[in-house]
Structures are given as structure tokens and as C-alpha cells.
Write an enzyme that holds these catalytic residues in place. Structure first.
Site, PDB file in Angstrom:
ATOM      1  N   VAL A  86       0.847  -1.199   0.000  1.00 43.96           N
ATOM      2  CA  VAL A  86       0.000   0.000   0.000  1.00 43.96           C
ATOM      3  C   VAL A  86       0.878   1.243   0.000  1.00 43.96           C
ATOM      4  O   VAL A  86       1.709   1.446   0.896  1.00 43.96           O
ATOM      5  CB  VAL A  86      -0.950   0.009   1.221  1.00 43.96           C
ATOM      6  CG1 VAL A  86      -1.806   1.275   1.213  1.00 43.96           C
ATOM      7  CG2 VAL A  86      -1.823  -1.239   1.229  1.00 43.96           C
ATOM      8  N   LYS A  87       0.689   2.055  -1.048  1.00 45.26           N
ATOM      9  CA  LYS A  87       1.503   3.273  -1.200  1.00 45.26           C
ATOM     10  C   LYS A  87       0.762   4.436  -0.557  1.00 45.26           C
ATOM     11  O   LYS A  87      -0.414   4.693  -0.877  1.00 45.26           O
ATOM     12  CB  LYS A  87       1.739   3.524  -2.694  1.00 45.26           C
ATOM     13  CG  LYS A  87       2.972   4.315  -3.027  1.00 45.26           C
ATOM     14  CD  LYS A  87       3.188   4.268  -4.539  1.00 45.26           C
ATOM     15  CE  LYS A  87       4.437   4.979  -4.964  1.00 45.26           C
ATOM     16  NZ  LYS A  87       4.528   5.065  -6.423  1.00 45.26           N
ATOM     17  N   VAL A  88       1.443   5.138   0.336  1.00 43.02           N
ATOM     18  CA  VAL A  88       0.824   6.172   1.168  1.00 43.02           C
ATOM     19  C   VAL A  88       1.661   7.453   1.047  1.00 43.02           C
ATOM     20  O   VAL A  88       2.889   7.398   1.148  1.00 43.02           O
ATOM     21  CB  VAL A  88       0.798   5.705   2.646  1.00 43.02           C
ATOM     22  CG1 VAL A  88       0.211   6.772   3.550  1.00 43.02           C
ATOM     23  CG2 VAL A  88       0.035   4.391   2.787  1.00 43.02           C
TER      24      VAL A  88
END
Ligand code: G3P
Length: 215
Positions: A86-88
Site C-alpha cells: 500500500v503506497k501512502v
């Protein structure tokens, strides 16, 4: 050093995979839009299609910018496939979300990192990857490679396990410099990966060998 490809284009991912050097894929909302992928169902299916083309990690970015929204979106993305990371974004709620995901065993990539302080915060929150954007720093007359060096020193000083994923790579020299400094991953456009193949002396030497073989 691991090679990721920075695209949502399935043909390019397949080409890099078939070359035998691909370790993963990074995407972002701009790259998804470039492929014309719209709507949550199509976006989720596209991430699954990317996962089918590589054995490595696939970064899928959340669009929400508040903690609750990022958690909801990130949990949905993580459920799509075990390869999803998950890219945040590097913002206050993003750091809180990374800490939350870390506690839940969900892997993260902290993106839009432009300073060593931001990279330190991402590591402290437990990010799996941190993405410093080299090319965009170069674009504003700041040496992006200095940032990779600083993060490497800081992470090594304290044994942080967060991997340095050098992003916004534009050309082969970026890749070579990252490898010299010790970035864990370089995420590159296909053109930069393929350009590593090139040297005029290779072409000249091969032409000579083939000509001599006919003699
Ligand atoms: O991985 C981040 C990357 O997609 C940004 O690259 O070339 O848009 O700065 P660029």
C-alpha cells in the site's frame, strides 16, 4: 539492487519481466490515469492483472488523504493480492496510516519523499519502502542523489529495515549512482532499464565478431 518498473502499462511490465530482471512494480494515480484505468472496479482488476505478470511486490497508491480514508482504501488494496504494497503519501495522516498498517502486518511504501527528515519519519512508522523522488529534485536544481546518500547513512546508523526505493528515475546514470550508494531498489521506466544494455563498443565488437565468423 532490486529493479522495479515504474508503470501501469501491462505490455511494458511483461517486457521487463521477460527480460528476466524484474523484481516488482510501482504505480501511482498519474500512471494509472495514463493507461486510461478509471473506476474502482477497473482499478482493482488492473492491480490484479499487474500482480499476475510479476512475482514481486506491486505498489498500489491510496487516493484518500485523511487517516480513516487511507486505512479503508489501503485495507481493500491489500486484500486484492499478497503482492500488493500500500503506497501512502508522506503527510501527517499518512505517517499515522503507515504505523497502523505496520501494526496490522500490511506492507507500505511511503511516497513523495523529498527530505531525509521525511525518510526518517517513514522508517520510524515502520514503512516497508520509502520512495525518494530523485528526478523531481533534480528538476528544481537540487541533487536528488544527495538525498539517497543521506537516507542510506541514517538508515544504516540505526539499522532501520525500511528499504530505500529510489523513484522518479529518469536515466541510466541515476540507476548506476543508486547502485553505488546502495539504494535497495530502483524503480525505473522501461526505457532506462533497456538503456543499460547499450554501449557502442558492444555493437562494434559484435559486428566485428560476426564479420570474422563468416571468414
Ligand atoms: O515513482 C515515482 C515516479 O512515478 C515519479 O516519476 O518521472 O513523474 O517524477 P516522475
Amino acid at each position: 539492487m532490486k529493479f522495479f518498473i515504474d508503470t501501469a502499462n501491462l505490455a511494458q511490465i511483461k517486457e521487463a519481466h521477460d527480460l528476466g530482471v524484474l523484481d516488482g512494480v510501482t504505480t501511482n494515480p498519474s500512471l494509472m490515469a495514463k493507461e486510461g484505468i478509471k473506476g474502482i472496479e477497473k482499478i482493482h482488476q488492473h492491480y490484479k492483472d499487474i500482480c499476475a505478470l510479476t512475482e514481486g511486490d506491486v505498489s498500489a497508491e491510496v487516493i484518500a488523504t485523511d487517516f480513516e480514508g487511507m486505512v479503508k482504501e489501503g485495507e481493500e488494496l491489500a486484500k486484492l493480492h499478497s503482492q500488493i504494497v500500500v503506497k501512502v503519501p508522506m503527510i501527517k495522516d499518512g505517517i499515522k496510516a503507515i504505523k497502523y498498517f505496520t501494526n496490522k502486518g500490511i506492507r507500505t511504501n511511503c511516497t513523495l519523499v523529498f527530505s531525509a527528515g521525511q525518510a526518517l519519519l517513514a522508517a520510524k512508522a515502520g514503512a516497508t519502502y520509502v520512495s525518494p523522488f530523485i528526478g523531481r529534485l533534480d528538476d528544481v536544481s537540487t541533487d536528488g542523489m544527495d538525498l539517497i546518500e543521506d537516507i542510506r547513512i541514517i538508515y544504516d546508523n540505526y539499522g532501520y529495515e525500511t528499504q530505500i526505493l529510489a523513484a522518479s528515475i529518469r536515466h541510466t546514470i541515476h540507476i548506476i549512482q543508486c547502485a553505488k550508494i546502495g539504494a535497495d531498489v530502483a524503480t525505473c521506466p522501461l526505457s532506462a532499464i533497456l538503456a543499460l544494455l547499450n554501449h557502442p563498443l558492444t555493437d562494434k565488437g559484435l559486428a566485428q565478431f560476426l564479420a570474422d565468423a563468416k571468414k
